[in-house]
Design a protein around this motif. Sequence first.
Motif, PDB file in Angstrom:
ATOM      1  N   ASN A   1      24.723 -25.311 -11.443  1.00  0.00           N
ATOM      2  CA  ASN A   1      24.675 -23.861 -11.324  1.00  0.00           C
ATOM      3  C   ASN A   1      24.622 -23.187 -12.696  1.00  0.00           C
ATOM      4  O   ASN A   1      23.978 -22.150 -12.854  1.00  0.00           O
ATOM      5  N   MET A   2      25.298 -23.779 -13.670  1.00  0.00           N
ATOM      6  CA  MET A   2      25.195 -23.251 -15.039  1.00  0.00           C
ATOM      7  C   MET A   2      23.761 -23.390 -15.544  1.00  0.00           C
ATOM      8  O   MET A   2      23.216 -22.473 -16.162  1.00  0.00           O
ATOM      9  N   ALA A   3      23.186 -24.553 -15.304  1.00  0.00           N
ATOM     10  CA  ALA A   3      21.822 -24.785 -15.785  1.00  0.00           C
ATOM     11  C   ALA A   3      20.860 -23.794 -15.141  1.00  0.00           C
ATOM     12  O   ALA A   3      19.971 -23.251 -15.810  1.00  0.00           O
ATOM     13  N   ILE A   4      21.058 -23.526 -13.869  1.00  0.00           N
ATOM     14  CA  ILE A   4      20.185 -22.575 -13.175  1.00  0.00           C
ATOM     15  C   ILE A   4      20.392 -21.170 -13.732  1.00  0.00           C
ATOM     16  O   ILE A   4      19.434 -20.436 -13.985  1.00  0.00           O
ATOM     17  N   GLY A   5      21.663 -20.820 -13.943  1.00  0.00           N
ATOM     18  CA  GLY A   5      21.955 -19.507 -14.537  1.00  0.00           C
ATOM     19  C   GLY A   5      21.312 -19.374 -15.914  1.00  0.00           C
ATOM     20  O   GLY A   5      20.728 -18.342 -16.249  1.00  0.00           O
ATOM     21  N   ALA A   6      21.411 -20.438 -16.704  1.00  0.00           N
ATOM     22  CA  ALA A   6      20.847 -20.414 -18.054  1.00  0.00           C
ATOM     23  C   ALA A   6      19.327 -20.331 -17.995  1.00  0.00           C
ATOM     24  O   ALA A   6      18.708 -19.582 -18.756  1.00  0.00           O
TER      25      ALA A   6
ATOM     26  N   GLU B   1      33.016 -28.196 -15.499  1.00  0.00           N
ATOM     27  CA  GLU B   1      34.209 -28.669 -14.799  1.00  0.00           C
ATOM     28  C   GLU B   1      33.854 -29.632 -13.671  1.00  0.00           C
ATOM     29  O   GLU B   1      34.701 -30.371 -13.177  1.00  0.00           O
ATOM     30  N   ASP B   2      32.635 -29.660 -13.245  1.00  0.00           N
ATOM     31  CA  ASP B   2      32.156 -30.649 -12.273  1.00  0.00           C
ATOM     32  C   ASP B   2      30.636 -30.534 -12.196  1.00  0.00           C
ATOM     33  O   ASP B   2      30.042 -29.686 -12.864  1.00  0.00           O
ATOM     34  N   GLU B   3      30.012 -31.385 -11.408  1.00  0.00           N
ATOM     35  CA  GLU B   3      28.554 -31.394 -11.353  1.00  0.00           C
ATOM     36  C   GLU B   3      27.996 -30.159 -10.671  1.00  0.00           C
ATOM     37  O   GLU B   3      26.863 -29.746 -10.925  1.00  0.00           O
TER      38      GLU B   3
ATOM     39  N   MET C   1      25.110 -32.091  -6.535  1.00  0.00           N
ATOM     40  CA  MET C   1      24.161 -31.082  -7.012  1.00  0.00           C
ATOM     41  C   MET C   1      23.132 -30.683  -5.969  1.00  0.00           C
ATOM     42  O   MET C   1      22.314 -29.791  -6.212  1.00  0.00           O
ATOM     43  N   ALA C   2      23.150 -31.347  -4.822  1.00  0.00           N
ATOM     44  CA  ALA C   2      22.069 -31.143  -3.856  1.00  0.00           C
ATOM     45  C   ALA C   2      21.924 -29.668  -3.464  1.00  0.00           C
ATOM     46  O   ALA C   2      20.813 -29.149  -3.349  1.00  0.00           O
ATOM     47  N   GLU C   3      23.050 -28.996  -3.267  1.00  0.00           N
ATOM     48  CA  GLU C   3      22.963 -27.585  -2.874  1.00  0.00           C
ATOM     49  C   GLU C   3      22.332 -26.760  -4.003  1.00  0.00           C
ATOM     50  O   GLU C   3      21.543 -25.849  -3.759  1.00  0.00           O
ATOM     51  N   GLY C   4      22.683 -27.111  -5.230  1.00  0.00           N
ATOM     52  CA  GLY C   4      22.129 -26.406  -6.383  1.00  0.00           C
ATOM     53  C   GLY C   4      20.626 -26.604  -6.512  1.00  0.00           C
ATOM     54  O   GLY C   4      19.890 -25.694  -6.900  1.00  0.00           O
ATOM     55  N   ILE C   5      20.160 -27.796  -6.195  1.00  0.00           N
ATOM     56  CA  ILE C   5      18.718 -28.065  -6.230  1.00  0.00           C
ATOM     57  C   ILE C   5      18.004 -27.099  -5.285  1.00  0.00           C
ATOM     58  O   ILE C   5      16.972 -26.507  -5.613  1.00  0.00           O
TER      59      ILE C   5
END
Lengths: 571, 571, 284, 284
Positions: free
Chosen positions: B250-255, B243-245, B274-278
């Motif tokens: 976060n999906m990629a990290i979860g996966a 639904e957004d970056e 995505m910076a926070e996710g990084i």
Amino acid sequence: MQQDIQILIGGEAGQGLVTIGQLLGKALVRAGREIFASQTYHSRVRGGHNTFAMRVGAGPFAAPRESIDILVALNAETVELHRPQLTKRALIIADAAFAPELPGAIAVPFGELGPEKLWNTAALALLGQVLGLQEQQLYQAVEATLGQKKPELLEENQEIMKKSREWAKAHLPEHDFVLADATATADSTQKRLLLNGNQAIALGALAGGLKFCAFYPMTPSTSVVLELITHAETMGCVIEQAEDEIAAINMAIGAAFAGAPAMVATSGGGFALMAEGISLAAMTETPVLTVVAQRPGPATGMPTRTEQGDLEFVLHAGHGEFPRAILAPGSIEECFTLTARALALTERSQSPVFLLTDQFLADSARPVTPFELNGITPVRPGDDPEKVATPYRRYRLTPDGLSPRLLPGLSEHLVVADSDEHDEDGHLSEDYGLRTAMVKKRLQKLELLKEEVTAPTLEGDQDALLLVCWGSSLGPVREAAAILRDRGLKVGTLHFSQVWPLLPEQFLDLLQKADRVVGVEGNATGQFARLIRRETGFTIAELINRYDGLPFTADFLLERLETQRAETGDR
Amino acid sequence: MQQDIQILIGGEAGQGLVTIGQLLGKALVRAGREIFASQTYHSRVRGGHNTFAMRVGAGPFAAPRESIDILVALNAETVELHRPQLTKRALIIADAAFAPELPGAIAVPFGELGPEKLWNTAALALLGQVLGLQEQQLYQAVEATLGQKKPELLEENQEIMKKSREWAKAHLPEHDFVLADATATADSTQKRLLLNGNQAIALGALAGGLKFCAFYPMTPSTSVVLELITHAETMGCVIEQAEDEIAAINMAIGAAFAGAPAMVATSGGGFALMAEGISLAAMTETPVLTVVAQRPGPATGMPTRTEQGDLEFVLHAGHGEFPRAILAPGSIEECFTLTARALALTERSQSPVFLLTDQFLADSARPVTPFELNGITPVRPGDDPEKVATPYRRYRLTPDGLSPRLLPGLSEHLVVADSDEHDEDGHLSEDYGLRTAMVKKRLQKLELLKEEVTAPTLEGDQDALLLVCWGSSLGPVREAAAILRDRGLKVGTLHFSQVWPLLPEQFLDLLQKADRVVGVEGNATGQFARLIRRETGFTIAELINRYDGLPFTADFLLERLETQRAETGDR
Amino acid sequence: MTTIADYGKYETAWCPGCGNFGILNALKQALVACELAPHQVLMVAGIGQAAKAPHYLRANVFNGLHGRSLPAAIGARLANPELTVIAESGDGCLYGEGGNHHFLAALRRNLDLTILAHDNRVYGLTKGQASPTSQQGMVTKTQPHGAFASPFNPVAVAVTMGASFVARGYAGKLEQLSGLIAAAIKHKGTALVDIMQPCVSFNKLNTYQWYQEHCHELPEEHDPTDREQALKVALEFGERIPLGIIYQTERPLFEEQFATLSKGPLARQEVPRQELQQLMQRYA
Amino acid sequence: MTTIADYGKYETAWCPGCGNFGILNALKQALVACELAPHQVLMVAGIGQAAKAPHYLRANVFNGLHGRSLPAAIGARLANPELTVIAESGDGCLYGEGGNHHFLAALRRNLDLTILAHDNRVYGLTKGQASPTSQQGMVTKTQPHGAFASPFNPVAVAVTMGASFVARGYAGKLEQLSGLIAAAIKHKGTALVDIMQPCVSFNKLNTYQWYQEHCHELPEEHDPTDREQALKVALEFGERIPLGIIYQTERPLFEEQFATLSKGPLARQEVPRQELQQLMQRYA
Ligand SMILES: Cc1ncc(C[n+]2csc(CCOP(=O)(O)OP(=O)(O)O)c2C)c(N)n1
Ligand SMILES: Cc1ncc(C[n+]2csc(CCOP(=O)(O)OP(=O)(O)O)c2C)c(N)n1
Ligand code: SF4
Ligand code: SF4
Ligand SMILES: [Mg+2]
Ligand SMILES: [Mg+2]
């Protein structure tokens, strides 16, 4: 010099230790004392181990001490945790149930003094007696604070204070902590303000002309906004809790576009979410001030602790290239003055400006002389619609890169701002020549920022040991230097309260001249030292880093300077 | 050396110029030719001015040329816009309605050849005739492409191709663009692949063991994912439009946490989100590959153009301090190999890894030898649950900073990951000592990354003129150097396909030895040069920057080298 | 008096035949009907084909980030309550890209703000991926097996949330649409007009003909102040798609919380220095 | 057989008397009732007081970012369809901080996923600011004149969106709550349990007593498969707050789109090298 006194109040969240600390602080400041108050707390609402530290004596102080002279232990854990820090002369005020078997221990029968919810007030009164504060002074502080919020509780507080005083008079052991009148250095006729960093930032913003702030709660930045909200009505400000940080920065940009000097306040992860918005502010050339109160990362990290770990991120946040300025206050006074300056600078340069602070500075309080408002001109947003060349073009190309900024709806001129690359009118364009011109125009504004760089401050000697620091580390670094100088060493400190842009001509020669240059940073990798090298080629070879979540102290620095000197030999 | 031919097909979006370009490319590659195809397009769906450029000749090529030998103008604007670029010998294929009055103009009566929607096919056939491609070769390419998707249209296409050929045979002026057989350098028995950068990235990811990709559409990164989706079922991958970056990362990290080698692909603003996710990936030590396809910023910028403006942002994105690696492919082959490597590296180091590319590389295609899969071991996520020390601790402190990574649900061990600072078990902790240990542990992994740094590639002479570049600029820089060498000059090129971490011992001496070092970067401020100075103290004093949205070309570089030499005198 | 001409005429970057043209025209008519001069209007857009619309209109424009038109619009409105603020963007921008979060938050606040959603049920600018409103099963390059998730129904969610003005229009019915937009602008509160928009390049399911067959105007009897009725109508989205004002109610305006906004644009208000001096004394 | 003891006992960082304790106990009971062993369960949390819950339970845990538990949970589930994935967080985390956007997107997708919202109607960890579900008028330090925006009703929105399982529980009714959680876990599809949770430190409006007075169990007659009825019940949130399974339906599972997921965890699947070699030939 009479030794100062370090008091530490420790206990669980919810035991009211911050209240005692603040009341004691208020009373001491009103009595003309120098103090320095700082806090550590856990990321939870109740329980955990929190501390409120206060230094009292012949300051001014700008840092806590690691050792403790008076420990007020609201629970047993506090005694255990802080025992190693106690000085030889230390007093320990603790409930009889867990007071340790130590010479300075004062086992207080709190149960006899009053109900449990007032034990913090009892401890306050005991402290007052230890320090030799007049009963009246302390009670007035209680009255001033509690009187506004819960007047019905005043009486029982007064009662327990009395009782505690009396108990103390009867049971206090010999000690040398009574504040001699001579230590009241400040002119007690002039009312000083007891402020922490975040409060000073809020006041600086208001003085600078702030009209809009959007935020999403995040420790340790939230208290900036709490302070703003308290004064919002009086000052004619709109403060809005946004649905997230992305909304916050975009709201602030929308508000600034429409003419309200605007800011956001956040921390680590919240700032990360704002990075795209920062880039938007740059592209649309909308002024916006971002206050970043650092805490240890990555990710959620340690929400209530301190670090200086986000300098490089703030310097490069946002995609694409554009100029920015980053101010990093080193003191409560700078929190005030630099915030006002930052608001002016973002309007002046139509570029994003940042104030980089941290939990240590945010939460530490010191008495300061009331700020002079006359020197500060509140921001006047936008240009005069009568004076712009027509047809009005928001992004008119000019030699200095600054285009006339009109505010939508305040004249008949139409204002068009665009996040795409655009032409002078603000409409999107994919022309290669225009692109080049617009990039140059935006980058040109770096020159405007360079004209207004706050030079780093040199204190002490220049050519022997030079301690280089930035932002909140100023206090402890200066104190360490003073101690070394007292020991007969030649020491200088060089403090940057603006970390970008850097003008090498303002400091490079100092670095080159010194025998030993040591960078002091509250992070693990020496980000500012790297930046110095990038900008000047000069390598600060020796670093002192701290990244356990606690602020620097003079003790910590002296110890490190000592061991590092030993390690590196006598170069 | 026979001069190569630069063909440019120009027209509006929707006129099918990419189709012609791709078909011609396919036919040429199958005929054993060397080509280089690149595109420019507007951020719109119809209209605007788009181009498809193709270089043909005795390559291999890795960059477009600025001048044009054969202009295929699908509309009048194309003629006007590109007239200045025409070489003396140029042919212009255009409709009779707007064909210019120039010697090489071929005024084609497209109306007579077939219906308007097939004029692009007509133009293709004409081009085939000009180049001397066999009818069969071209038709096979059409068949291979169209036959799958719309077989019902094959016949009418064949017909118009025939007609156009005949018309061309009758009306083509004298020219020298027929490809002599001698120029078919490649062994035409070996089937080469015609791939653009994004396709090669997708294949590299699949070869490297990718199992999960989440994305939100953003030019010029989307086509990486389009390619993955095409092969997802065959390769057993899950690809999800988020639904957004923020959701994507976060999906990629979860996966990845749950065991799927994972990546995201995005561009500027999407990456900012995505910076926070990084930072989360770093703190939880979850492997994740982020592909950043750069485009000009700030903000929305120029969505369909190219730039190398996000290096510093990618290097510092995310709050807090942690190690990372950034790979920046310089060729189609490197797009493949480095993507596979990047997936391995992120798993190996349990740290975020980036692939930094841009619109130029994403959209330019070249024939390549089929990739050797034997050299690539697909990532095997996680450690063996049988071999971990018990009790299992996700963040066990180890000398190299790597902790055993088990996958949740795949054994009876429990895996606990935390975005807060945590203990070895993964539970949140506010212990100062633990904090220090965990920071050291995470940073320690930089050493692992350093062990696997791809060294920069030196080509040519070392001690005269050295052109330093990174990522996608490789092709044009090498071509410029080759031309200069042909002119008898001593020139070297130093290309970084890994821009972080940097190991000065791999290149510093080269910089120091050269007489003249020139940094070449597709941005306005010289970000990589700054990084080199930060890491080595060495100043690359001379820069060539391009930031109008277009890629470098040899012509551009030669001109700049010339003028800058003139400006700086003969140092 | 403002005329259509005052709102100018521009070349667009849209595909011929696109539904955006109808929406642009309806908007211009509505602005004229509301007797607003261009300089009184601030158009706030995100990114997408729809989000280019404000560039094709003479007015103040803030063309911000993809997905973030609403917060920017809210910020602007809170800085200058005299501006007529209209957020205009696509379905991807307003209901995708985090925009949904801002959408719900905006409805909850109820500022005096108009939201125009060009709902072509696809990502146009990025070449045809599924959007949050895409019809289930719509095949695209990124959804080769068809969009799986059930589509977002912005109208139903808005009514459920108690938004104060919820309407649905159609790009192919210019007069009705411009009436809805004018009503939305005049409405005191956050007004949503979700506009069915054919995308001739990428949406081959929901074409002009499809809309012609599926859309119907709400019957006269429909009482937009009846929430229960409104909710029923709002949930109708399939064989029949109702057009018109689906729900309308009065709710307190968000702006009224801020006393200072009753004094006009913030930019025109002096900083009360005296008061600041005084309040600093509280820290003594 | 799994027992409550298998799920461990931890010291918490919660305030004494907090509603979180009840929820934690109910969750443990539900996991036992579902006969799940700790290693089969993945708890995914965001940040907040509620989001600490997974640390007080023996299970696999991914404690991610504030507001982002759902995408992480979805990613994990798509990587390993054998995991029982439960996203657990606070109202601020799930319905604020962009979380709302992920919430709607999750409901639209319908993966087999359970969402437990500790809905204390306040931001607890950051000390008492209003959350999206805060009662209108709630006075806080950041909302000195009371929360203005109308509260978000997650249950009503979820039913409107056609979510496949929507329930409301109360931290003070342990048995009912653990039943709801167990039903949610067993439900094939995305299941929301919005849990009314007293926050003794910051929410002085919605106390245990307040909930005792306002909450009531849905009557036996309530048919959760009747969407219209469910919607009516879902909109009830004021004087009376209904508890129970409000809506439940069957919808295709998102996971079913991906053939590869029928083969189990992605981590266990080999990379088909032969196929890759072949498909590369398409580019020749
Ligand atoms: C952060 C970010 N992500 C992605 C994009 C790319 N992008 C631009 S427009 C768009 C979708 C547009 O769809 P919609 O809003 O429905 O507008 P339409 O083109 O259909 O009118 C996307 C994904 C972007 N500009 N910024
Ligand atoms: C990006 C980001 N913004 C803000 C925060 C600060 N923060 C942590 S928890 C929280 C709110 C928690 O509220 P809720 O989710 O309702 O949980 P509760 O504490 O009430 O259980 C906030 C704002 C954060 N960690 N990250
Ligand atoms: S792509 Fe679709 S929405 Fe965009 S202009 Fe073309 S037809 Fe309209
Ligand atoms: S602050 Fe509220 S929600 Fe958090 S633990 Fe305390 S009572 Fe519970
Ligand atoms: Mg759309
Ligand atoms: Mg909460």
